[in-house]
Scaffold this motif. Sequence first.
Motif, mmCIF file in Angstrom:
data_model
loop_
_atom_site.group_PDB
_atom_site.id
_atom_site.type_symbol
_atom_site.label_atom_id
_atom_site.label_comp_id
_atom_site.label_asym_id
_atom_site.label_seq_id
_atom_site.Cartn_x
_atom_site.Cartn_y
_atom_site.Cartn_z
ATOM 1 N N PHE A 33 -50.656 36.146 13.567
ATOM 2 C CA PHE A 33 -51.580 36.422 12.473
ATOM 3 C C PHE A 33 -51.931 35.158 11.694
ATOM 4 O O PHE A 33 -53.073 34.990 11.248
ATOM 5 N N LEU A 34 -50.968 34.278 11.514
ATOM 6 C CA LEU A 34 -51.160 33.106 10.664
ATOM 7 C C LEU A 34 -51.564 31.852 11.430
ATOM 8 O O LEU A 34 -51.873 30.834 10.811
ATOM 9 N N SER A 35 -51.563 31.914 12.737
ATOM 10 C CA SER A 35 -51.851 30.721 13.541
ATOM 11 C C SER A 35 -53.260 30.193 13.266
ATOM 12 O O SER A 35 -54.230 30.954 13.233
ATOM 13 N N PRO A 36 -53.391 28.873 13.080
ATOM 14 C CA PRO A 36 -54.732 28.277 12.894
ATOM 15 C C PRO A 36 -55.491 28.141 14.202
ATOM 16 O O PRO A 36 -56.667 27.786 14.204
ATOM 17 N N ILE A 37 -54.818 28.408 15.321
ATOM 18 C CA ILE A 37 -55.460 28.322 16.632
ATOM 19 C C ILE A 37 -56.048 29.690 16.968
ATOM 20 O O ILE A 37 -55.333 30.690 16.995
ATOM 21 N N PRO A 38 -57.350 29.774 17.203
ATOM 22 C CA PRO A 38 -57.957 31.081 17.484
ATOM 23 C C PRO A 38 -57.444 31.683 18.784
ATOM 24 O O PRO A 38 -57.301 30.994 19.795
ATOM 25 N N ILE A 39 -57.137 32.958 18.720
ATOM 26 C CA ILE A 39 -56.703 33.701 19.899
ATOM 27 C C ILE A 39 -57.902 34.447 20.478
ATOM 28 O O ILE A 39 -58.652 35.080 19.735
ATOM 29 N N GLU A 40 -58.075 34.374 21.795
ATOM 30 C CA GLU A 40 -59.169 35.109 22.430
ATOM 31 C C GLU A 40 -59.040 36.584 22.054
ATOM 32 O O GLU A 40 -57.964 37.164 22.128
ATOM 33 N N LYS A 41 -60.139 37.188 21.628
ATOM 34 C CA LYS A 41 -60.095 38.503 20.990
ATOM 35 C C LYS A 41 -59.472 39.572 21.868
ATOM 36 O O LYS A 41 -58.650 40.367 21.413
ATOM 37 N N ARG A 42 -59.849 39.624 23.131
ATOM 38 C CA ARG A 42 -59.307 40.657 24.010
ATOM 39 C C ARG A 42 -57.824 40.431 24.292
ATOM 40 O O ARG A 42 -57.022 41.380 24.237
ATOM 41 N N LEU A 43 -57.475 39.187 24.578
ATOM 42 C CA LEU A 43 -56.057 38.887 24.834
ATOM 43 C C LEU A 43 -55.219 39.128 23.588
ATOM 44 O O LEU A 43 -54.092 39.634 23.667
ATOM 45 N N GLY A 44 -55.781 38.766 22.421
ATOM 46 C CA GLY A 44 -55.061 38.993 21.172
ATOM 47 C C GLY A 44 -54.830 40.469 20.916
ATOM 48 O O GLY A 44 -53.730 40.883 20.520
ATOM 49 N N ALA A 45 -55.857 41.284 21.143
ATOM 50 C CA ALA A 45 -55.718 42.726 20.919
ATOM 51 C C ALA A 45 -54.664 43.322 21.844
ATOM 52 O O ALA A 45 -53.830 44.145 21.418
ATOM 53 N N ILE A 46 -54.687 42.904 23.108
ATOM 54 C CA ILE A 46 -53.701 43.428 24.063
ATOM 55 C C ILE A 46 -52.298 42.982 23.692
ATOM 56 O O ILE A 46 -51.352 43.788 23.644
ATOM 57 N N GLY A 47 -52.140 41.690 23.407
ATOM 58 C CA GLY A 47 -50.813 41.167 23.086
ATOM 59 C C GLY A 47 -50.224 41.783 21.835
ATOM 60 O O GLY A 47 -49.056 42.218 21.824
ATOM 61 N N ILE A 48 -51.015 41.852 20.771
ATOM 62 C CA ILE A 48 -50.524 42.417 19.516
ATOM 63 C C ILE A 48 -50.192 43.894 19.680
ATOM 64 O O ILE A 48 -49.165 44.383 19.182
ATOM 65 N N SER A 49 -51.028 44.623 20.394
ATOM 66 C CA SER A 49 -50.799 46.063 20.580
ATOM 67 C C SER A 49 -49.508 46.318 21.348
ATOM 68 O O SER A 49 -48.739 47.228 21.009
ATOM 69 N N VAL A 50 -49.257 45.523 22.377
ATOM 70 C CA VAL A 50 -48.026 45.681 23.155
ATOM 71 C C VAL A 50 -46.807 45.338 22.308
ATOM 72 O O VAL A 50 -45.786 46.056 22.327
#
Length: 712
Positions: free
Chosen positions: A270-287
């Motif tokens: 959540f706090l990382s200054p490096i942008p996470i690819e939206k789809r990968l971020g959604a999958i990773g966070i949800s898991v």
Amino acid sequence: MKSSQFSSHKKRSDLQGIRGVAIVSVLLFHIRQDFFINGFLGVDVFFVLSGFLISSLLSRHHKLSLPIIFDFYARRFRRIVPLYATMLLLSMICSLLLLSSIDVEKTQSSFIWSLLFARNIQQIRDDRDYWRQASDSVGVLRHSWSLGVEIQYYLIAPIIAAVLLLFKSQSGRISFISVFSAVSLIFYLTSDATVQFNSPFCRCWQFLLGSIASERTCMKDALKKSVSFAEDKEALLEKEDELENPETEAVSRPFRYHSTFVIVILVIAFLSPIPIEKRLGAIGISVLVTVLIAMGKEEDNLLLTNYPLTYLGDISYALYLVHWPVIVFFAYQRERATIDSWRALIILLVIIMSITLLSHHTVEKWSLAAGYVSSAVYVGAVYTVLATLLFNSYSISQALLSNRIEDLLNTSSASKREPGDWKPDMNFTKEQIREIISYNMGGPLLPIPPYQIDYEARQWTNYTDEKEHNDYSFVWKGNGSLSVLLLGNSFAWRAAPVIHHVFKGNYSVLRVYTHLGTRLLTDVDCPKYRAAYAIVLEKMRPDITLVIARDPNYLSQTLTAWKKITEERIEQLKNFSQRVVVDGQNTFCGPVLKLKSGEDITTPTEIVRRLEKGNLNMDELHWSRNKSDSYHSLETSILYSIAKKNPNITFNNIYEQFCLEKEEVCPFYNPKNIHSYYGDKWGHLISEGLNTLRIGYQRIANRLIKELSVIE
């Protein structure tokens, strides 16, 4: 009637802590998106938590009857709708009082769709990418899309629960959920950005991950208590959105370390200054959230169960509803798109938290404790008032506009203007000011004269595109002998009435053959259209070919990147045409107006805002001539060099025609009447801008008609 579901059992504090983390991330993202670029992933956390809750509520029953389903929907209604309706009503009132009439007008449809919990459907219908709306006018209800997704999932949740009850084993239930999740995930990964973000089916997999967590949690507790699966779920849940705290054994130290590791990963993401690819971020966070929920209650893990975080979880729904409208109105009044000081940040947070706490401890708590009938009556009353305001919003905004115009006329600075100043003389009458506002709100186009459908070109090319081409291509028949072809994109289509006017019927045919979105002289996209207009060129062999196309490539790339391909495209046009005219780019082609506040906004919207606020300073609504020259240096160097090599090619440098020669400035509006030249964020010209170019087009048309008549 009161519900017996709300007893005094303890809440499952780890879930409240997860909610707290999620709402903080969303809040930080909306306050400073440039700093907290991954905070949007907090919404994905809410979807998983909702899936866990819904599954736990519905699957605790041996079978689903109509009374059980009705009770489920009634409790969800009482939990969500009263506070949501209150937020809509207060946002509508604040919009009428605080926003300019042009912004009020643009928010009406979003209120109507939000009333129906369908804001996400509106986004899909209008093909409005959430991530590209930052430069749009005020979006007071931009956050309500997620409530639409959740409510729409509720419509199918009982069906999913009923199917799960058909399975006798937990492995069967998890297998069914996994297959359904996989189908939804594939749809999510293969859809375009707008559908991916807003479609409830694209989000089903996240809710279903919560269902898997529910299955695993209930199995673990059932084994501990040696009770049946159904009996365990009956004991597990205490109310609609909070789980009862069952007696469990102490959590082992290694187990606690595992959950701590997951929590730390979530916070870092959540706090990382490096942008996470939206789809990968959604999958990773949800898991990760699914794993964290399935681990069970962590009484000793203060990372999630500390009081400040769990309290934020308790008020997370109210905070989510309140924070975005407050941010929008706060930025609107400050005329600043971002929070640029600690003082502003503190004031904003105080306002947000004050309204959140007030709404949580009044409307939200009352609706949770009240009976179904009382909640329904309250929502009905609020919706009635809101519908009345929406129905009468135009008359209300016009009455407020009249008051604002009176204030503007009484502004002492209205008549102040330095001698020789190019800026507008603001000594307008009330009727003139209303006309200025009406023009800039309407963004009028020039009417297209009656035309004929171009069946001939369709037969030549066999090219039809109902959405992007057919409706924007047609022919006019004249009394002359010349043949004229107009190629380009939406800019050419808008300019077609001017071209029709300046040739004054001195043609046998004037063919408008355009395709929306094409970049005719540089782009490698739209291969079918390029092949089609090549056929039209060869078949028609026009006397005059005009190219009018917005082409940002000239404004963003190096000279060598586009010079060769531009030369090749113009050579193709020249081979089949006696004369070629190529329009340059207008000043607004590329970035929209970026104010000193940092806000991206269109010129007509800003003009209306300033007039209604009594702000007569239009200083930022222009570029200097030097800035315009620099901005267009790439295209002018390419196109002037091509035109100089061949006298049959004319480069029509249109941005110069908006500049005032003596003052060396290029306004974005006509200083004589405050009419914007440009209508939207793409730089499309509206009637004032097109009429300004009419003189230049007329000069070119007269010259070409004369030259070609001599040749004949």
